[in-house]
Design a protein around this motif. Structure first.
Motif: not given
Length: 358
Positions: A137-145, A265-273, A275-278
């Motif tokens: 879900p976290k990465f789906v949200a980034v993709k959609k944004a 920009s969008v910042v997302v971590s790969c290996f923890d829980t 949330p991504a940030q816009l």
């Protein structure tokens, strides 16, 4: 793939090791229209222990025996990259299974990855690769944004991963055996971040890099740095990307993919829980893209894979995943792209018995 119509896919696992305990294994019996009926591991006692704890009916110590089992519709290959993936692919191709789902990276180098894809394509067996973060879900949200142009037109990508060298004290682990892993932690975890870049903004082009061994208690590279290009599929604009992977860091952990655009920009971590940030308005406005983190991290991808396969056999299901499988699943072609990038960032081109050479 066989024309036989099925309503439930019966899975067999080749290599039921650590990754199958929580990350992947339970998904095969918790997903809709799916069951896990067979598990294989060369160590019979460990295979039986896994089967008992996960209520798996059949136990094998040979990949060939599991794959030859006609009640097994689909095979999940969870061996390390050096675990004879090509030989296993040939077995799956021979038996015309409904699907082969293989762990990442697909091979120890791009040539192995291409051979696996070719073998299964010729047999018309669909191949999916476990770059499962695409469906979380976290990465789906980034993709959609990004698709909604929340940050405008993309102008750059940067990938940073610093991990403490003290996290992995056992340097005898297969990750550090170049004949099994193909190249250390960069191959094992760096591939996830590079696949996400491909998923978020499109294929990585013209990658170049250097790899270094900076601490002498291992034999595989622990620092990788590189750069590349992207082409916007809409208007042909070019923009760049870069990466720093440091597995000998004594400082704080850093884990982020930052995608910069004309509006933010969008910042997302790969290996923890986390949330991504816009980050919009020059960083003055920060919006958290909060999303639930699944306990079995591969389950969303495995469910979408099952949904896709059953739809192609005429027994479509709706498991509640509103995702386009052509976009969110990782097929062999996409996995080969990531393997090629890994090779180029490592400065290598071909696997040999003497490791990889350019």
């Amino acid at each position: 793939m066989s024309d036989k119509r099925v309503k439930t896919i019966s899975w067999g696992i080749v290599g039921c090791g650590t990754v199958c305990e929580v990350k992947s294994g339970p998904a095969f019996y918790n997903c809709s229209n799916s069951s896990l009926i067979a598990a294989m591991r060369r160590d019979e006692a460990k295979a039986k222990d896994y089967a008992k704890r996960h209520s798996v009916e059949k136990v094998y110590t040979s990949a060939r025996e599991l794959i030859d089992d006609e009640s097994v519709d689909a095979v999940y290959v969870a061996t390390p990259p050096g675990g004879d993936r090509i030989g296993i692919a040939k077995m799956v191709a021979d038996t015309k299974k409904h699907v082969c789902y293989m762990e990442k990276p697909l091979g120890r180098d791009v040539n192995e990855a291409k051979e696996i894809v070719s073998i299964l394509q010729k047999a018309n067996v669909p191949l999916y690769v476990a770059y499962y973060r695409r469906c979380m879900p976290k990465f789906v949200a980034v993709k959609k944004a990004l698709d909604q142009k929340k940050i405008g037109n993309i102008t750059g990508v940067s990938v940073t991963l610093h991990q403490s060298r003290h996290l992995q004290k056992d340097k005898s682990h297969w990750h550090y055996d170049k004949e099994i892993s193909g190249g250390g932690l960069f191959m094992d975890v760096g591939c996830h971040m590079l696949d996400l870049v491909d998923f978020f903004v499109g294929p990585i082009e013209n990658a170049t890099g250097r790899a270094f061994l900076s601490v002498k208690d291992q034999i595989v590279e622990d620092n990788v740095r590189g750069m590349w290009e992207h082409t916007c599929p809409v208007d042909g604009r070019r923009f760049g990307g870069s990466c720093v992977f440091n597995f000998t860091s004594g400082g704080p952990r850093r884990d982020e993919i930052e995608i910069t655009g004309t509006l933010g920009s969008v910042v997302v971590s790969c290996f923890d829980t986390k949330p991504a940030q816009l980050k919009l308005d020059s960083g003055n406005e920060v919006v958290a893209l909060d999303a639930k983190h699944p306990y079995t991290v591969q389950q969303p991808m495995i469910q979408l894979l099952i949904q896709d396969i059953l739809s192609k056999t005429g027994c479509g299901i709706n498991a509640g995943l509103d995702l386009d499988p052509d976009e969110f699943l990782c097929n062999g072609e996409a996995a080969v792209r990531t393997s090629e990038v890994l090779d180029k960032l490592l400065g290598r081109a071909k696997w040999t018995d003497d490791y990889m050479i350019t």
